[in-house]
Scaffold this active site. Structure first.
Site, PDB file in Angstrom:
ATOM      1  N   LYS A 174       0.850  -1.189   0.000  1.00 20.90           N
ATOM      2  CA  LYS A 174       0.000   0.000   0.000  1.00 20.90           C
ATOM      3  C   LYS A 174       0.886   1.240   0.000  1.00 20.90           C
ATOM      4  CE  LYS A 174      -1.912   2.939   2.548  1.00 20.90           C
ATOM      5  NZ  LYS A 174      -1.906   4.094   1.640  1.00 20.90           N
ATOM      6  N   GLU A 384       9.790  16.863  14.207  1.00 18.60           N
ATOM      7  CA  GLU A 384      10.173  16.813  12.799  1.00 18.60           C
ATOM      8  C   GLU A 384       9.248  17.769  12.030  1.00 18.60           C
ATOM      9  OE1 GLU A 384       8.843  13.202  10.851  1.00 18.60           O
ATOM     10  OE2 GLU A 384      10.803  12.945   9.931  1.00 18.60           O
TER      11      GLU A 384
HETATM   12  P1  NAD Z   1       2.168   8.800   7.155  1.00 21.33           P
HETATM   13  O1  NAD Z   1       2.395   8.089   8.445  1.00 21.33           O
HETATM   14  O2  NAD Z   1       1.160   9.883   7.117  1.00 21.33           O
HETATM   15  O3  NAD Z   1       1.719   7.784   6.019  1.00 21.33           O
HETATM   16  C1  NAD Z   1       2.541   6.678   5.656  1.00 21.33           C
HETATM   17  C2  NAD Z   1       1.659   5.600   5.054  1.00 21.33           C
HETATM   18  O4  NAD Z   1       0.800   5.099   6.066  1.00 21.33           O
HETATM   19  C3  NAD Z   1       0.760   6.079   3.916  1.00 21.33           C
HETATM   20  O5  NAD Z   1       0.706   5.058   2.931  1.00 21.33           O
HETATM   21  C4  NAD Z   1      -0.579   6.232   4.599  1.00 21.33           C
HETATM   22  O6  NAD Z   1      -1.683   6.107   3.732  1.00 21.33           O
HETATM   23  C5  NAD Z   1      -0.535   5.068   5.578  1.00 21.33           C
HETATM   24  N1  NAD Z   1      -1.439   5.175   6.719  1.00 21.33           N
HETATM   25  C6  NAD Z   1      -1.884   6.296   7.335  1.00 21.33           C
HETATM   26  N2  NAD Z   1      -2.711   5.962   8.351  1.00 21.33           N
HETATM   27  C7  NAD Z   1      -2.775   4.601   8.378  1.00 21.33           C
HETATM   28  C8  NAD Z   1      -3.466   3.661   9.190  1.00 21.33           C
HETATM   29  N3  NAD Z   1      -4.255   4.051  10.188  1.00 21.33           N
HETATM   30  N4  NAD Z   1      -3.305   2.363   8.925  1.00 21.33           N
HETATM   31  C9  NAD Z   1      -2.494   1.945   7.940  1.00 21.33           C
HETATM   32  N5  NAD Z   1      -1.825   2.782   7.112  1.00 21.33           N
HETATM   33  C10 NAD Z   1      -1.963   4.100   7.343  1.00 21.33           C
HETATM   34  O7  NAD Z   1       3.598   9.310   6.692  1.00 21.33           O
HETATM   35  P2  NAD Z   1       3.940  10.181   5.401  1.00 21.33           P
HETATM   36  O8  NAD Z   1       3.463  11.569   5.673  1.00 21.33           O
HETATM   37  O9  NAD Z   1       3.491   9.469   4.181  1.00 21.33           O
HETATM   38  O10 NAD Z   1       5.539  10.121   5.395  1.00 21.33           O
HETATM   39  C11 NAD Z   1       6.319  11.020   6.108  1.00 21.33           C
HETATM   40  C12 NAD Z   1       6.906  10.356   7.320  1.00 21.33           C
HETATM   41  O11 NAD Z   1       7.625   9.185   6.929  1.00 21.33           O
HETATM   42  C13 NAD Z   1       7.909  11.227   8.031  1.00 21.33           C
HETATM   43  O12 NAD Z   1       7.683  11.177   9.405  1.00 21.33           O
HETATM   44  C14 NAD Z   1       9.247  10.574   7.695  1.00 21.33           C
HETATM   45  O13 NAD Z   1      10.251  10.816   8.631  1.00 21.33           O
HETATM   46  C15 NAD Z   1       8.871   9.141   7.588  1.00 21.33           C
HETATM   47  N6  NAD Z   1       9.848   8.406   6.795  1.00 21.33           N
HETATM   48  C16 NAD Z   1      10.734   7.593   7.452  1.00 21.33           C
HETATM   49  C17 NAD Z   1      11.715   6.907   6.734  1.00 21.33           C
HETATM   50  C18 NAD Z   1      12.716   6.026   7.428  1.00 21.33           C
HETATM   51  O14 NAD Z   1      13.488   5.351   6.757  1.00 21.33           O
HETATM   52  N7  NAD Z   1      12.759   5.990   8.763  1.00 21.33           N
HETATM   53  C19 NAD Z   1      11.766   7.047   5.347  1.00 21.33           C
HETATM   54  C20 NAD Z   1      10.850   7.874   4.721  1.00 21.33           C
HETATM   55  C21 NAD Z   1       9.891   8.549   5.456  1.00 21.33           C
END
Ligand code: NAD
Length: 496
Positions: A174, A384
């Site tokens: 997803k 962040e």
């Molecule tokens: P997000 O948590 O909003 O979303 C990530 C994914 O989770 C999306 O596909 C979203 O649709 C899904 N999601 C959201 N709610 C959910 C739920 N209740 N159940 C299941 N899936 C759900 O994050 P984002 O805004 O897409 O990404 C940014 C974040 O990702 C930042 O905090 C960044 O630091 C982190 N990130 C971390 C790494 C790493 O390697 N540690 C790499 C890239 C990004």
């Protein structure tokens, strides 16, 4: 009809016909229309993955056969790299050249796991008994939900899909609802490479709509998630009900420490890249600058000068050096983060608002921003922003630099600059973060583990450990000369 869900080896429209527009962060154009899965589509995908796993259709392949499949997928991605990069650039708003780098990294990731999978995985254990053979064998973990973010959409998914395939897991991918196109392309190549049906499935839609079953359904064995801390907490909570395995790659607030004895020209240049690359939308962005007091003015003045020169622009702007934020909601979030920092006493030196350039009027462009006079107690230092916002703190001693660098609930990455290699090594070891760069900031390789200490996550992707996340470990003890255990007395026993 829009049929971009991939379930049980078939491309499908959503069961209720729902579709979702994907908008360019550069100018809000609709760049794609994709299916938006319903709850019943999600359950179908889980069903397909579970059935394929339990059938043994893929788990019966040897590691070498699955590695060959992953190597073939790498070749197919390389073949289609230009069109995939175009899609990634359109969805994220990042420059095409950055998307091309990302796709090259995706190919390298698949090749790394293909090579790793082809190695011997099992081992014998010397248990000190001649009649016993003891072996550790590795088996596919089961059915996995692979959930990715929008900043490096295909790359973050690749870190999960490649090892899952090598391990023999079945899975549901997803991607973020904001950036689905590259995952759709990848799924087509997984199909073309000859992956058995039901092994790889694709669900599209917002996490709030399609996420719940993916993280709580008892038929899922593992959730591998990359995204924000808040979503990570929701996933841990849901996964607890059936004690799922979890692999979490969450946020970071990454300290970047510069000592006065460093090569300052290189340190400053890398600081600008670390904070403002991809407009700070990088989990390992070095947005928390920690600089020795004696060089503070010199370093900050130069960073501000450089930040003011960064040219923002969209995917087709050949002169652009960095792109837009992903969405209006994110732009509003970064704006309020900066306003809160100023209200708490941070000193805004440059930026702080969206771009007023008429060429950016329809896009989510935020100016590179530097906040000086920051303290560890401020929200801007602890949270962040995921935008192009650098906070600056000062230190006077090595111990203070370490203490400030560790004063965070996150622990993803950090950097240290010093001309004294012994000091740099001491600081690198003392920092509680998953990756530390010494006299550098940002590079990584698929051969090296990636992941976070503390609230930056659980587990590791890439390296050798990144495959281990998708494997169960079984110990098989074989007694080649069966005999009685003799533990309990057995007076009536006359011998057999
Ligand atoms: P997000 O948590 O909003 O979303 C990530 C994914 O989770 C999306 O596909 C979203 O649709 C899904 N999601 C959201 N709610 C959910 C739920 N209740 N159940 C299941 N899936 C759900 O994050 P984002 O805004 O897409 O990404 C940014 C974040 O990702 C930042 O905090 C960044 O630091 C982190 N990130 C971390 C790494 C790493 O390697 N540690 C790499 C890239 C990004």
């Amino acid at each position: 009809m829009v049929a971009t869900l991939f379930i049980d080896g078939v491309w499908k429209a959503a069961s209720d016909g729902a579709v979702h527009d994907v908008f360019s962060p550069h100018d809000q154009r609709v760049v794609a229309q994709v299916s938006q899965a319903s709850q019943s589509d999600v359950l179908d995908a889980i069903d397909a993955a579970r059935t394929s796993f339990d059938s043994g259709a893929f788990t019966s392949w040897s590691f070498k056969e699955r590695s060959a499949l992953v190597a073939k997928i790498a070749d197919l991605i390389e073949r289609d790299s230009e069109s995939i990069a175009q899609k990634e650039s359109a969805d994220t708003g990042k420059r095409i050249v950055e998307a091309q780098y990302d796709v090259a990294d995706v190919v390298a990731t698949f090749r790394h796991f293909a090579a790793l999978g082809a190695k011997e995985h099992d081992r014998r254990v010397d248990v000190g008994l001649e009649n016993v053979t003891s072996r550790i064998v590795h088996e596919p973990l089961g059915v996995a939900s692979l959930i990715g973010p929008w900043n490096y959409p295909l790359l973050q998914i690749a870190w999960k899909v490649a090892p899952a395939l090598v391990a023999g897991c079945s899975f549901i991918v997803k991607p973020s609802e904001l950036t689905p196109q590259s995952a759709i392309a990848l799924m087509g190549l997984i199909e073309e490479a000859g992956t058995p049906k039901g092994v790889a499935n694709l669900i599209l839609g917002p996490g709030s709509v399609v996420g719940n079953s993916l993280i709580s359904d008892p038929r899922i064995d593992l959730v591998s998630f990359t995204g924000g801390l808040t979503t990570g907490r929701t996933i841990m909570h849901a996964a607890a009900q059936t004690i799922k395995k979890l692999a979490l790659e969450l946020g970071g607030k990454n300290p970047h420490i510069i000592f006065a004895d460093a090569n300052l020209d290189a340190a400053i240049d890398n600081s600008v890249t670390a904070a403002f690359l991809h407009s700070g939308q990088v989990c390992s962005a070095g947005t928390r600058l920690i600089v020795e007091k004696s060089i503070h003015g010199q370093v900050v003045d130069e960073i501000v000068r450089r930040a003011g020169q960064i040219k923002l622009g969209g995917p087709d702007d050949l002169l652009a050096e960095s792109g837009p934020l992903i969405s209006q909601a994110h732009l509003e979030g970064v704006t309020s983060y900066v306003n809160k920092a100023i209200a708490e006493g941070a000193n805004l030196l440059i930026g702080g608002t969206r771009s007023t350039d008429p060429a950016h009027a329809n896009g989510w462009y935020f100016l590179p921003t530097v906040l000086d006079d920051c303290l560890g107690s401020m929200h801007c230092v602890q949270e962040e922003s995921f935008g192009p916002v650098m906070t600056v703190e000062v230190f006077e001693t090595e111990a203070q630099a370490i203490s400030i660098g560790n004063d965070t609930n996150f622990g993803l990455s950090g950097g240290v600059w010093s001309g004294d290699s012994a000091k740099a090594e001491r600081v690198a070891k003392a920092l509680r973060h998953g990756t530390i760069w010494v006299n550098d900031f940002g590079p990584y390789r698929p051969q090296a583990e990636w992941g976070g200490y503390k609230q930056s996550g659980i587990g590791r992707e890439l390296g050798e450990h990144g495959l281990g996340e998708y494997l169960e470990i079984k110990h098989i003890w074989t007694n080649n000369v069966p005999s009685r255990s003799g533990w309990f007395s057995d007076p009536g026993h006359g011998g057999a």
